[in-house]
Design a protein around this motif. Structure first.
Motif, mmCIF file in Angstrom:
data_model
loop_
_atom_site.group_PDB
_atom_site.id
_atom_site.type_symbol
_atom_site.label_atom_id
_atom_site.label_comp_id
_atom_site.label_asym_id
_atom_site.label_seq_id
_atom_site.Cartn_x
_atom_site.Cartn_y
_atom_site.Cartn_z
ATOM 1 N N SER A 21 0.832 -1.198 0.000
ATOM 2 C CA SER A 21 0.000 0.000 0.000
ATOM 3 C C SER A 21 0.866 1.248 0.000
ATOM 4 C CB SER A 21 -0.914 0.006 1.231
ATOM 5 O OG SER A 21 -1.194 1.322 1.622
ATOM 6 N N ALA A 22 2.012 1.167 0.666
ATOM 7 C CA ALA A 22 2.858 2.351 0.780
ATOM 8 C C ALA A 22 3.568 2.671 -0.529
ATOM 9 C CB ALA A 22 3.883 2.161 1.900
ATOM 10 N N VAL A 23 4.017 1.620 -1.226
ATOM 11 C CA VAL A 23 4.764 1.881 -2.451
ATOM 12 C C VAL A 23 3.817 2.123 -3.611
ATOM 13 C CG1 VAL A 23 6.368 0.944 -4.129
ATOM 14 C CG2 VAL A 23 6.731 0.535 -1.702
ATOM 15 N N GLY A 24 3.947 3.267 -4.212
ATOM 16 C CA GLY A 24 3.078 3.577 -5.341
ATOM 17 C C GLY A 24 3.606 4.809 -6.047
ATOM 18 N N LEU A 25 2.678 5.554 -6.621
ATOM 19 C CA LEU A 25 3.085 6.758 -7.336
ATOM 20 C C LEU A 25 3.799 7.740 -6.423
ATOM 21 C CD1 LEU A 25 -0.062 7.335 -9.551
ATOM 22 C CD2 LEU A 25 2.185 6.500 -10.232
ATOM 23 N N GLY A 26 3.512 7.656 -5.132
ATOM 24 C CA GLY A 26 4.170 8.547 -4.184
ATOM 25 C C GLY A 26 5.683 8.411 -4.265
ATOM 26 N N ILE A 28 7.465 6.886 -6.821
ATOM 27 C CA ILE A 28 8.078 6.928 -8.141
ATOM 28 C C ILE A 28 7.813 8.236 -8.865
ATOM 29 C CG2 ILE A 28 8.115 5.752 -10.376
ATOM 30 C CD1 ILE A 28 7.170 3.264 -8.563
ATOM 31 N N TRP A 29 6.621 8.754 -8.684
ATOM 32 C CA TRP A 29 6.285 9.998 -9.365
ATOM 33 C C TRP A 29 6.463 11.219 -8.460
ATOM 34 C CZ3 TRP A 29 1.634 12.292 -7.364
ATOM 35 C CH2 TRP A 29 1.331 13.539 -7.916
ATOM 36 N N ARG A 30 5.986 11.130 -7.208
ATOM 37 C CA ARG A 30 5.919 12.326 -6.394
ATOM 38 C C ARG A 30 7.259 12.677 -5.743
ATOM 39 N NH1 ARG A 30 3.803 14.665 -1.589
ATOM 40 N NH2 ARG A 30 2.154 16.168 -1.974
ATOM 41 N N PHE A 31 7.922 11.681 -5.188
ATOM 42 C CA PHE A 31 9.168 11.968 -4.473
ATOM 43 C C PHE A 31 10.213 12.659 -5.364
ATOM 44 C CE2 PHE A 31 13.370 11.050 -2.872
ATOM 45 C CZ PHE A 31 13.268 11.392 -1.538
ATOM 46 N N PRO A 32 10.500 12.114 -6.561
ATOM 47 C CA PRO A 32 11.541 12.759 -7.369
ATOM 48 C C PRO A 32 11.210 14.213 -7.732
ATOM 49 C CG PRO A 32 11.036 10.586 -8.219
ATOM 50 C CD PRO A 32 10.009 10.881 -7.172
ATOM 51 N N TYR A 33 9.949 14.491 -8.036
ATOM 52 C CA TYR A 33 9.687 15.861 -8.473
ATOM 53 C C TYR A 33 9.749 16.830 -7.303
ATOM 54 C CZ TYR A 33 4.721 17.239 -7.501
ATOM 55 O OH TYR A 33 3.554 17.647 -6.939
ATOM 56 N N LEU A 34 9.368 16.364 -6.129
ATOM 57 C CA LEU A 34 9.504 17.239 -4.957
ATOM 58 C C LEU A 34 10.972 17.442 -4.607
ATOM 59 C CD1 LEU A 34 6.661 16.052 -2.581
ATOM 60 C CD2 LEU A 34 6.731 18.099 -4.001
ATOM 61 N N ALA A 35 11.743 16.364 -4.638
ATOM 62 C CA ALA A 35 13.168 16.472 -4.316
ATOM 63 C C ALA A 35 13.843 17.429 -5.295
ATOM 64 C CB ALA A 35 13.825 15.102 -4.351
ATOM 65 N N ALA A 36 13.467 17.331 -6.569
ATOM 66 C CA ALA A 36 14.063 18.217 -7.573
ATOM 67 C C ALA A 36 13.707 19.668 -7.266
ATOM 68 C CB ALA A 36 13.577 17.837 -8.968
ATOM 69 N N ASP A 253 10.062 1.513 1.701
ATOM 70 C CA ASP A 253 9.377 2.641 1.063
ATOM 71 C C ASP A 253 10.368 3.747 0.706
ATOM 72 O OD1 ASP A 253 6.637 3.767 0.455
ATOM 73 O OD2 ASP A 253 7.475 5.372 1.685
ATOM 74 N N THR A 254 11.250 4.075 1.668
ATOM 75 C CA THR A 254 12.214 5.140 1.426
ATOM 76 C C THR A 254 13.239 4.713 0.382
ATOM 77 O OG1 THR A 254 11.905 5.768 3.724
ATOM 78 C CG2 THR A 254 13.753 6.782 2.570
ATOM 79 N N GLY A 255 13.612 3.432 0.430
ATOM 80 C CA GLY A 255 14.574 2.921 -0.538
ATOM 81 C C GLY A 255 14.074 3.089 -1.964
ATOM 82 N N ILE A 256 12.825 2.766 -2.203
ATOM 83 C CA ILE A 256 12.300 2.870 -3.562
ATOM 84 C C ILE A 256 12.194 4.328 -3.989
ATOM 85 C CG2 ILE A 256 10.305 2.387 -5.029
ATOM 86 C CD1 ILE A 256 10.055 -0.230 -3.711
ATOM 87 N N ALA A 257 11.770 5.181 -3.075
ATOM 88 C CA ALA A 257 11.707 6.609 -3.397
ATOM 89 C C ALA A 257 13.106 7.127 -3.723
ATOM 90 C CB ALA A 257 11.117 7.389 -2.222
ATOM 91 N N PHE A 258 14.083 6.707 -2.930
ATOM 92 C CA PHE A 258 15.458 7.148 -3.149
ATOM 93 C C PHE A 258 15.935 6.766 -4.551
ATOM 94 C CE2 PHE A 258 19.964 6.033 -3.135
ATOM 95 C CZ PHE A 258 20.521 7.263 -2.839
ATOM 96 N N LEU A 259 15.678 5.515 -4.918
ATOM 97 C CA LEU A 259 16.097 5.035 -6.240
ATOM 98 C C LEU A 259 15.404 5.798 -7.360
ATOM 99 C CD1 LEU A 259 16.147 1.185 -5.759
ATOM 100 C CD2 LEU A 259 18.087 2.661 -6.327
#
Ligand code: TRP
Length: 459
Positions: A21-26, A28-36, A253-259
């Motif tokens: 449930s935690a891993v999703g568009l958040g 793959i899509w949301r984290f990178p654009y916010l970090a950028a 969850d954080t690992g996938i966002a990081f990648l």
């Protein structure tokens, strides 16, 4: 009607379900654009600090609350204290707000699958392709309807278990693919600047907005402050360690966002016009940069299809669980059958989602608080309602039911709870005060109030 609650089998079952449930568009899509957008390395650093402190405490609290009461979010608060049942309602509001725009983005993903399948990968890499697509009135709506329609169908025919099985296979492949793509990108000429931007915190990029965005992302990505983890907790067996499970979900969850960040951000530098100019692109970032990557090597288009298909499944499992949450709320409150409730939720979500889909075309002039409509919905749910729910959850656990009760739950059957102190202090003092502060700041940001009590908020 009293039903026996089913429970997750085995140790890994719970972690996988919650991580699913935690891993999703958040991630793959949301984290990178916010970090950028919010300073790269400094955003990453703030995010990780928040995850291991706040995220940890809140997730423990929610899961323990669910397991203790054996109830879903709507009922759990009222069950322990009648006066607090209103929090259940606020919690219910979050998925109602998220599901529609989540499905608009799910639609974009679906569109990109079709682009690659029809051999148009090169076109997708072209300048302005994404902007042109979202600027057409009809197309984003059609893809949005397809995505949310599929979600509804899965629930209508009760095949979500099947989809989950499929995505369990897809998930490891998605991770491998992401690692592979990230490695490829990092080695490209020009990418090094991006790697530096992403990994080396530059403190001059720090603003309050960084913290606000990181906090909202934390709630979103870990499915916190919306009752999901309470519901999951209610299905969790007593002999499974909550603390360990939370750590595992967090790392995953954080690992996938990081990648995902390592894939998208250096690509901006390697392919973007003028590198940093693209960093602020917002919700479209991944759709603008990745096609360029897939167009840059032989066989890249095949990787492209595969990638978008995996992301599609990650998104679909999340939208299924979001819609299921809303459906069960509707059913609980109205006594309607599954099919009618499903129909109502589908229709309601389409209506709420349409403005988000139109916000880049005919309604691009409508800019509530200066945001496009999709970002506005995202802001209201993640930066307004979720912080309020989180504050109330902390106060509820910290002062009404007391952390001790939750600690007892976490230590049930002799389980250890190493970070009890951190947990109590976070829940009682630090988290509520801090979230109130950043909530005030996020409102300032939204209303463009530049300084408050002499503190510079916006850069
Ligand atoms: N955490 C999910 C993601 O990263 C999004 C999400 C938020 C979600 N709340 C949810 C998914 C509830 C399922 C259920 O994409």
């Amino acid at each position: 009607m009293k039903q026996k609650r089913s429970s997750f089998t085995g140790k890994i079952g719970f972690v996988l379900a919650a991580a699913g449930s935690a891993v999703g568009l958040g991630n793959i899509w949301r984290f990178p654009y916010l970090a950028a957008k919010y300073g790269g390395g400094i955003f990453l650093l703030v995010y990780i600090i928040l995850a291991v402190t706040f995220g940890f405490a809140l997730m423990c609290a929610e899961i323990a609350l669910g397991r203790r009461t054996g109830k879903s979010a709507i009922a759990a608060f009222g069950y322990l204290n009648k006066k607090w049942s209103f929090v259940g309602w606020l919690v219910a509001l979050v998925p109602v707000l998220i599901l529609p725009y989540y499905s608009v983005i799910g639609g974009w993903i679906t569109k990109y699958i079709s682009v690659y399948l029809t051999g148009n990968g090169t076109a997708a890499a072209g300048e302005g392709f994404f902007a042109d697509f979202t600027a057409t009135t009809g197309e984003p709506i059609v893809w949005f309807l397809i995505f949310i329609g599929l979600t509804a169908l899965v629930l209508l025919f009760d095949v979500s278990k099947g989809v989950e099985q499929v995505s369990k296979i897809m998930m490891p492949i998605l991770i491998l693919l992401t690692v592979g793509i990230a490695v490829y990108i990092v080695l490209l000429p020009g990418a090094y600047e991006g790697v530096k931007y992403y990994l080396m915190p530059d403190f001059s990029n720090f603003t309050i907005a960084t913290v606000v965005a990181a906090m909202g992302q934390l709630f979103y990505s870990m499915s916190l402050a919306m009752g999901i983890m309470i519901t999951y907790g209610s299905y969790m067996k007593k002999d499974i360690s909550i603390e360990k499970s939370v750590r595992q979900i967090e790392v995953f969850d954080t690992g996938i966002a990081f990648l995902a960040g390592l894939m998208v951000i250096p690509a901006v530098f390697a392919f973007g016009e003028g590198g940093e100019a693209s960093l602020g692109k917002g919700p479209g970032l991944m759709f603008v940069t990745l096609p360029k990557v897939f167009d840059s090597f032989k066989g890249g288009h095949i990787i492209g299809v595969a990638f978008f298909i995996m992301v599609f499944f990650a998104a679909l499992t999340s939208s299924i669980s979001l819609m299921e949450t809303v459906i069960s709320i509707v059913r609980d409150k109205t006594g309607l059958g599954r099919k009618s409730a499903c129909g109502i939720v589908f229709a309601g979500s389409v209506i709420i989602g349409l403005p988000s889909a139109l916000g880049f075309s005919i309604w691009d002039g409508i800019k509530p608080l200066g945001m496009d409509i999709l970002t506005f919905f995202d802001f209201i749910s993640n930066s307004v309602v979720m912080p309020i729910v989180a504050i109330l959850t902390c106060i509820f656990i910290g002062y009404i039911v007391r952390p001790k009760q939750m600690i007892n739950e976490i230590e049930a059957q002799g389980a250890t709870f190493n970070q009890k102190k951190l947990f109590s202090v976070m829940i009682k003092y630090i988290a509520p005060v801090f979230i109130v502060l950043i909530f005030i700041f996020s409102l300032c940001e939204a209303f463009n109030i530049e300084t408050l009590f002499g503190i510079q908020i916006l850069k």
